[in-house]
Write an enzyme that holds these catalytic residues in place. Structure first.
Site, PDB file in Angstrom:
ATOM      1  N   HIS A 236       0.868  -1.189   0.000  1.00 52.98           N
ATOM      2  CA  HIS A 236       0.000   0.000   0.000  1.00 52.98           C
ATOM      3  C   HIS A 236       0.905   1.240   0.000  1.00 52.98           C
ATOM      4  O   HIS A 236       2.005   1.199   0.533  1.00 52.98           O
ATOM      5  CB  HIS A 236      -0.839  -0.054   1.280  1.00 52.98           C
ATOM      6  CG  HIS A 236      -1.912   0.970   1.409  1.00 52.98           C
ATOM      7  ND1 HIS A 236      -1.680   2.265   1.815  1.00 52.98           N
ATOM      8  CD2 HIS A 236      -3.254   0.886   1.213  1.00 52.98           C
ATOM      9  CE1 HIS A 236      -2.828   2.926   1.870  1.00 52.98           C
ATOM     10  NE2 HIS A 236      -3.799   2.112   1.510  1.00 52.98           N
TER      11      HIS A 236
ATOM     12  N   ASP B  18       2.839  -4.555   8.172  1.00 56.16           N
ATOM     13  CA  ASP B  18       1.634  -3.744   7.995  1.00 56.16           C
ATOM     14  C   ASP B  18       0.445  -4.697   8.081  1.00 56.16           C
ATOM     15  O   ASP B  18       0.176  -5.453   7.151  1.00 56.16           O
ATOM     16  CB  ASP B  18       1.723  -3.044   6.628  1.00 56.16           C
ATOM     17  CG  ASP B  18       0.396  -2.429   6.202  1.00 56.16           C
ATOM     18  OD1 ASP B  18      -0.604  -2.577   6.934  1.00 56.16           O
ATOM     19  OD2 ASP B  18       0.366  -1.817   5.119  1.00 56.16           O
TER      20      ASP B  18
ATOM     21  N   GLN C 111      -4.695  -5.206   6.706  1.00 54.51           N
ATOM     22  CA  GLN C 111      -5.655  -6.131   6.084  1.00 54.51           C
ATOM     23  C   GLN C 111      -5.628  -7.518   6.705  1.00 54.51           C
ATOM     24  O   GLN C 111      -6.317  -8.418   6.232  1.00 54.51           O
ATOM     25  CB  GLN C 111      -5.393  -6.249   4.578  1.00 54.51           C
ATOM     26  CG  GLN C 111      -5.649  -4.972   3.815  1.00 54.51           C
ATOM     27  CD  GLN C 111      -7.091  -4.491   3.913  1.00 54.51           C
ATOM     28  OE1 GLN C 111      -8.011  -5.256   4.186  1.00 54.51           O
ATOM     29  NE2 GLN C 111      -7.290  -3.204   3.705  1.00 54.51           N
TER      30      GLN C 111
ATOM     31  N   LYS D 106     -10.558  -0.957  10.426  1.00 55.50           N
ATOM     32  CA  LYS D 106     -10.662  -2.185   9.621  1.00 55.50           C
ATOM     33  C   LYS D 106     -11.005  -3.383  10.514  1.00 55.50           C
ATOM     34  O   LYS D 106     -11.095  -4.509  10.062  1.00 55.50           O
ATOM     35  CB  LYS D 106      -9.351  -2.449   8.878  1.00 55.50           C
ATOM     36  CG  LYS D 106      -8.807  -1.215   8.187  1.00 55.50           C
ATOM     37  CD  LYS D 106      -8.486  -1.422   6.757  1.00 55.50           C
ATOM     38  CE  LYS D 106      -7.722  -0.208   6.238  1.00 55.50           C
ATOM     39  NZ  LYS D 106      -8.148   0.207   4.921  1.00 55.50           N
TER      40      LYS D 106
ATOM     41  N   CYS E 143      -4.855   2.575  -3.576  1.00 54.27           N
ATOM     42  CA  CYS E 143      -3.612   3.068  -2.962  1.00 54.27           C
ATOM     43  C   CYS E 143      -2.481   2.069  -3.163  1.00 54.27           C
ATOM     44  O   CYS E 143      -1.663   1.858  -2.256  1.00 54.27           O
ATOM     45  CB  CYS E 143      -3.794   3.370  -1.479  1.00 54.27           C
ATOM     46  SG  CYS E 143      -4.987   4.666  -1.170  1.00 54.27           S
TER      47      CYS E 143
END
Ligand code: PMP
Length: 417
Positions: free
Chosen positions: A133, A210, A213, A236, A374
């Site tokens: 991202h 990261d 997700q 999220k 993104c």
């Protein structure tokens, strides 16, 4: 049956019942029931989270840490209680390793600016992958420009899988930081982050994952992963916007300089110099998003009652169902076909722009996302300007995916044939 006992039997998973916990899922959109398939952008909020946030404002609103009065003590206890919930959720060793931030983007910028600027010099290297991202690319570009370090990229193959040979080859004596998505938001690829972390550590680099997700789709144990930093966004994970988490290993956080100055992050201030507060406060300058942290704590309680293993198993089955449905749409090409995927169906259709797909679906009450997500380098890799992306949560049902497929057929009939 208790929710926890649904385990990995996705047939038993009570998605239809759990939908009732989410007020927004009861509403109609453009005259039709809402099929919300934009969960990678943000998830909907259960009543328990909405209630926790509003109860804070209704009953105990006060600023934290500094107050000597009852309300401030209550607010502080609730805020720090949320931190402890995050600690348990991630299996961090101590609550001081949990830094509240605005979201994944701020967490990565914190590490890039604080750890990065303190530890990178000319010729040093930061290694990322081809599926990141923008928020795990641009902060490193900024830090590299400031320090003379060099950004290296391990590319992805035609399925959207990171080339591990290249990853290994790029890890070298100059690699200081490896920053990798746990799960790709554009493709759904699950990276082998444990293996990547081990390899990076062998090369002497620190690892940032990261988790934007991953956090809502799979259990995360930062000690088992072995990572040095883990970032995620509350929104999220069924929690409010504007709150997120940076987990960092104490030894690293202790050695890092603050990156923002202000109230709460100091121990002493004089005009000749200042000293810093203990962790985690050293990295939390100013009044934080107290209500957001409390909402995040409530969201964690909520998903833990269901169980992330059960959620992951159910979503996996939904993903397989959706993948098969989309395979039957004429002219549709899936972008991202990694063997290990979580929650994302990204696709293009011959003769139809992704935004037109999104508009037709919207008219059927089906909410997806269209664009570059993104992740412009991913679009470039696949030679497309944009994709349409349906992304899943545990409250999605087979019916949501049936409606997606029906609406896609209509779009193809209307525009392509
Ligand atoms: N990384 C990934 C993989 C993401 O999916 C996102 C959100 N789309 C981010 C980082 C940034 O998260 P936020 O905008 O909440 O800071």
């Amino acid at each position: 049956m208790t929710l926890a006992s649904y385990s990995a039997h996705s047939d038993d998973f009570p998605a239809a019942r759990l939908r009732a916990d989410f007020p927004i899922l009861q509403r109609s959109v453009r005259g039709q029931p809402l099929a919300y398939l934009d969960n990678a952008a943000t998830t909907q909020k259960p009543q328990a989270v909405i209630d926790a946030e509003s109860a804070y404002y209704r009953e105990i609103n006060a600023n934290i840490h500094r107050g000597v009065h009852w309300l401030s003590e209550q607010a502080t206890a609730a805020h720090e209680g949320a931190r402890e919930r995050v600690r348990r959720f991630l299996n961090a060793r101590e609550a001081a390793e949990i830094i509240f931030v605005r979201g994944t983007t701020e967490a990565i910028n914190l590490v890039a600016q604080s750890y990065g600027r303190a530890n990178l010099g000319p010729g040093d290297e930061v290694l990322i992958t081809g599926l990141e991202h923008h928020s795990n690319i641009v902060p490193w570009q900024l830090t590299c420009a400031q320090t003379g370090a060099v950004l290296k990229v391990a590319h992805i193959d035609d399925r959207g899988v990171v080339c591990m040979d290249e990853f290994r080859r790029l890890l070298g004596a100059r690699t200081r930081i490896v920053a990798v998505a746990h799960v790709s938001n554009a493709l759904g690829t699950v990276n082998p982050v444990r293996e990547m972390t081990e390899l990076a550590h062998q090369a002497g680099a620190v690892v940032l994952l990261d988790g934007a997700q991953a956090i809502a789709h799979t259990p995360v144990d930062v000690q088992a992963l072995g990572c040095d930093f883990y970032a995620f966004s509350g929104h999220k994970l069924y929690a409010p916007t504007g709150i997120g988490v940076l987990y960092g290993r104490r030894a690293l956080l202790e050695a890092m300089p603050p990156w923002q100055g202000g109230g709460d992050m100091i121990r002493t201030v004089s005009f000749t110099g200042s000293t810093w507060n203990d962790l985690p406060h050293k990295f939390e300058a100013g009044t934080p998003h107290i209500a957001g942290a409390i909402g995040l704590g409530a969201a964690i309680d909520y998903v833990q009652r269901i169980g992330l293993a059960a959620i992951g198993a159910y979503e996996h089955e939904l993903l397989a169902y959706g993948t098969a449905l989309l395979g039957d749409i004429p002219g549709l090409r899936l972008i991202g076909t990694a063997p290990d995927k979580a929650g994302i169906l990204s696709f293009v259709i011959d003769g139809l722009h992704a935004h037109d797909i999104g508009t037709v679906l919207d008219s059927h009450g089906v909410a997806i996302r269209a664009g570059h997500h993104c992740a412009m380098p991913v679009m470039e890799r696949f030679g497309v300007p944009a994709t349409a992306r349906a992304s899943l949560a545990f409250y999605n049902t087979h019916e949501d995916l049936d409606r997606l497929a029906q609406a896609l057929r209509r779009a193809v009939e209307m525009f392509v044939r």
